[in-house]
Design an enzyme around this catalytic site. Structure first.
Site, PDB file in Angstrom:
ATOM      1  N   CYS A  35      42.854  75.030 -61.960  1.00  7.78           N
ATOM      2  CA  CYS A  35      41.877  75.810 -61.188  1.00  7.78           C
ATOM      3  C   CYS A  35      40.847  76.430 -62.105  1.00  7.78           C
ATOM      4  CB  CYS A  35      42.560  76.867 -60.330  1.00  7.78           C
ATOM      5  SG  CYS A  35      43.011  78.360 -61.207  1.00  7.78           S
ATOM      6  N   ASP A  37      41.238  78.940 -64.282  1.00  7.33           N
ATOM      7  CA  ASP A  37      41.478  80.323 -64.708  1.00  7.33           C
ATOM      8  C   ASP A  37      42.841  80.435 -65.363  1.00  7.33           C
ATOM      9  OD1 ASP A  37      39.097  81.365 -63.673  1.00  7.33           O
ATOM     10  OD2 ASP A  37      39.954  81.514 -61.671  1.00  7.33           O
ATOM     11  N   CYS A  65      36.183  82.696 -64.822  1.00  7.46           N
ATOM     12  CA  CYS A  65      34.860  83.121 -64.388  1.00  7.46           C
ATOM     13  C   CYS A  65      34.672  84.609 -64.688  1.00  7.46           C
ATOM     14  CB  CYS A  65      34.687  82.848 -62.912  1.00  7.46           C
ATOM     15  SG  CYS A  65      35.866  83.748 -61.902  1.00  7.46           S
ATOM     16  N   CYS A 110      41.286  85.720 -58.088  1.00  7.05           N
ATOM     17  CA  CYS A 110      41.195  86.267 -59.444  1.00  7.05           C
ATOM     18  C   CYS A 110      41.960  87.582 -59.539  1.00  7.05           C
ATOM     19  CB  CYS A 110      39.741  86.511 -59.835  1.00  7.05           C
ATOM     20  SG  CYS A 110      38.728  85.034 -59.851  1.00  7.05           S
TER      21      CYS A 110
END
Lengths: 167, 395
Positions: A35, A37, A65, A110
């Site tokens: 993904c 992250d 991100c 996140c």
């Protein structure tokens, strides 16, 4: 107009507690390369005056991100100095609220990842110190591991297909 | 937050500003010459005339006849019309469609939808540069094949596909099978940037876009070779030779035709200029940033697109930080930036998901200057260095 809130930009541009701890007594990881992250937390757990276990120091490394970086940075500032019990009470909603609205819906994960990484680090601390792991934390650990294995399975499958193509 | 005055646009592949020369020719068609092209009175007929002039202009610039050009609202609409219109008009002959695995989402998704309607889709693999092998097209063709749709150049990595060669292969297969196979190309990224001639390319259908070449948004075209069997998506008053009912967006179309004319006139000089700037940008980045990699074909590539991936950083974070510094760039395509999946184009070229997540596209254009390149080369290495310091995967 940047896409994210001032708070996110602040934590992204000047993240707090970046890096590693030399001899951590707990580390945790959440997210995966699939993904995009990946968050890593390092903990130094100590005892306070009341003889409670508390987060003496915390550091993080994040590949992800701007929102992922901001979430991890914010989390470390929120739990540093807190007891383990208090730290485990942190929820994704606390992070989302503090980062300021509006957080795009596809970025909620996140905040989940940051909280998961903390749970994993505390789990690791319990394990290393041979302490009894609270049942709720055990359940959470199993859930996080399951997600991780699923993603890794997909990644391995992807690599296998790729190797077949290259053959 | 400190206000940053500098604003540099490096996302011309996403969209372009309208050239002031184009705006000038469009202006009369908003409030003065506002008629409906279908009206019989003079208000309608004066805009009907300019519409047909625009059609002739666009046609002549791509080697087509005026009655082979349909104006639409977007390249997405043109691609939808090409795929669905051909599929449904020719389904009695066959249900097989061939596309590449790196098409724009509007082709990928149209194909996916057609799959749910009983059509069979073959998605051709590409090599590490994003090139389709024409031999693969030949192998994929069967007696049920009715359409092949391969993009002229890719929007994320700029690789130019061997359309002419594929066109020849399709023609010889048609002779062997004695059954028509239509050939469509999405030229949204190439029209006005590199030579596009429908006969030289050997295509039956071609999609072109206005807002990628300093024309307005809301205008695009679909070239449809005479005699092509196609069914419309929009039914109504029978505009655009019955293939696209809707009151015609005359100002946008006038602007599109003007933009294309300017782009073609200035193409050679502009491409030389852009190639030089891009070379400076690419060489500079690869020299100043270690573990940076170029994506796309080294030669067969649009002169204005540069795509990189940087080990140990995530593309979106680079985009956000550059934006704060006044530089507008993109990760892959603008359409995919809200999705969490890595770019299907980069994955198709063989990049692993974490590599594809670390990609950055810089696209140059008419107002890119050398000092802009210098600024990027000054700023980007620092940004990558900082993000790598935060990252757990790059030491």
């Amino acid at each position: 107009m940047p896409i994210y809130s001032k708070k996110i930009i602040q934590h992204f541009k000047r993240p707090k507690n970046v890096g590693k701890i030399k001899n951590p007594n707990g580390t945790g990881e959440a997210g995966n390369l699939l993904c995009g992250d990946l968050m890593k937390l390092y903990l130094k757990i100590g005892k306070n005056k009341k003889n409670e276990e508390f987060i003496k120091d915390i550091k993080f490394e994040t590949l992800g991100c701007a929102v992922a970086v901001a979430n991890t940075s914010l989390l470390t500032t929120l739990v540093k100095g807190k007891t383990i019990k208090e730290a485990l009470e942190i929820k994704k909603e606390d992070l989302i609220e503090k980062l300021g609205k509006p957080l795009p819906p596809f970025k909620i994960h996140c905040s989940i990842l940051a909280v998961d990484a903390l749970k994993e680090a505390i789990y690791d601390y319990y394990k290393r110190s041979g302490k009894k792991i609270p049942p709720e934390l055990e359940i959470e650990h199993q859930r996080i591991t399951r997600i991780k294995n699923q993603a890794e399975g997909r990644y391995k499958e992807f690599r296998k297909l790729e190797e077949e193509v290259l053959k | 937050m400190k206000k940053n005055k500098r604003k540099i646009y490096f996302d011309y592949a996403a969209t372009t500003p309208v050239d002031p020369r184009v705006v000038k020719v469009m202006l009369p068609y908003f409030s003065k010459k506002f008629g409906n092209t279908m009206s019989l009175h003079s208000f309608g007929q004066e805009v009907k005339e300019i519409l047909e002039e625009s059609r002739e202009k666009v046609a002549s610039l791509i080697g087509a006849k005026p009655n082979e050009i349909i104006f639409t609202s977007s390249a997405t609409e043109s691609n939808n019309l090409a795929l669905k219109g051909i599929a449904f008009a020719n389904k009695n002959r066959g249900n097989h469609i061939i596309i590449s695995s790196i098409e724009h989402p509007c082709v990928m998704e149209s194909a996916k939808w057609l799959e749910s309607q009983g059509f069979e889709i073959t998605r051709l693999k590409v090599d590490k540069y994003g090139l389709v092998n024409p031999e693969d097209v030949k192998k994929a063709i069967k007696k049920e094949t009715i359409l092949v749709s391969i993009m002229h150049a890719n929007n994320e990595i700029g690789t130019i596909e061997p359309i002419e060669e594929i066109g020849k292969i399709i023609k010889s297969e048609i002779r062997n099978q004695n059954s028509k196979i239509y050939f469509h190309t999405d030229a949204a990224q190439t029209l006005g940037k590199i030579p596009v001639d429908v006969n030289k390319l050997g295509v039956d259908l071609l999609t072109g876009s206005s807002h990628k070449i300093y024309g307005p948004k809301g205008a695009a075209c679909l070239y449809i070779r005479e005699g092509t069997k196609i069914t419309p998506l929009l039914h109504g008053g029978g505009h655009e030779m019955g293939l696209r009912s809707s009151t015609v967006n005359v100002p946008a179309i006038v602007g599109f035709a003007e933009a294309l004319e300017i782009a073609k006139k200035e193409m050679k000089k502009e491409n030389e200029r852009l190639s030089k700037l891009r070379e400076k940008l690419e060489k500079g980045i690869l020299k100043k940033i270690k573990n940076a990699h170029l994506v796309g074909h080294p030669q067969k590539r649009l002169p204005n697109i540069a795509n990189f991936w940087f080990e140990g950083v995530e593309g979106e974070s680079v985009v956000i930080e550059l934006d704060l510094l006044g530089i507008a760039v993109s990760t892959g395509s603008a359409c995919s930036s809200e999705k969490l999946e890595a770019s299907h184009v980069l994955l198709a070229t063989g990049l692993k998901p974490h590599q594809a997540h670390s990609s950055l596209r810089l696209s140059l254009g008419r107002w890119t200057k050398e000092k802009d390149i210098d600024y990027v080369l000054k700023v980007l290495p620092k940004v990558i260095k900082r993000l790598r310091l935060i990252s757990p995967t790059f030491k």
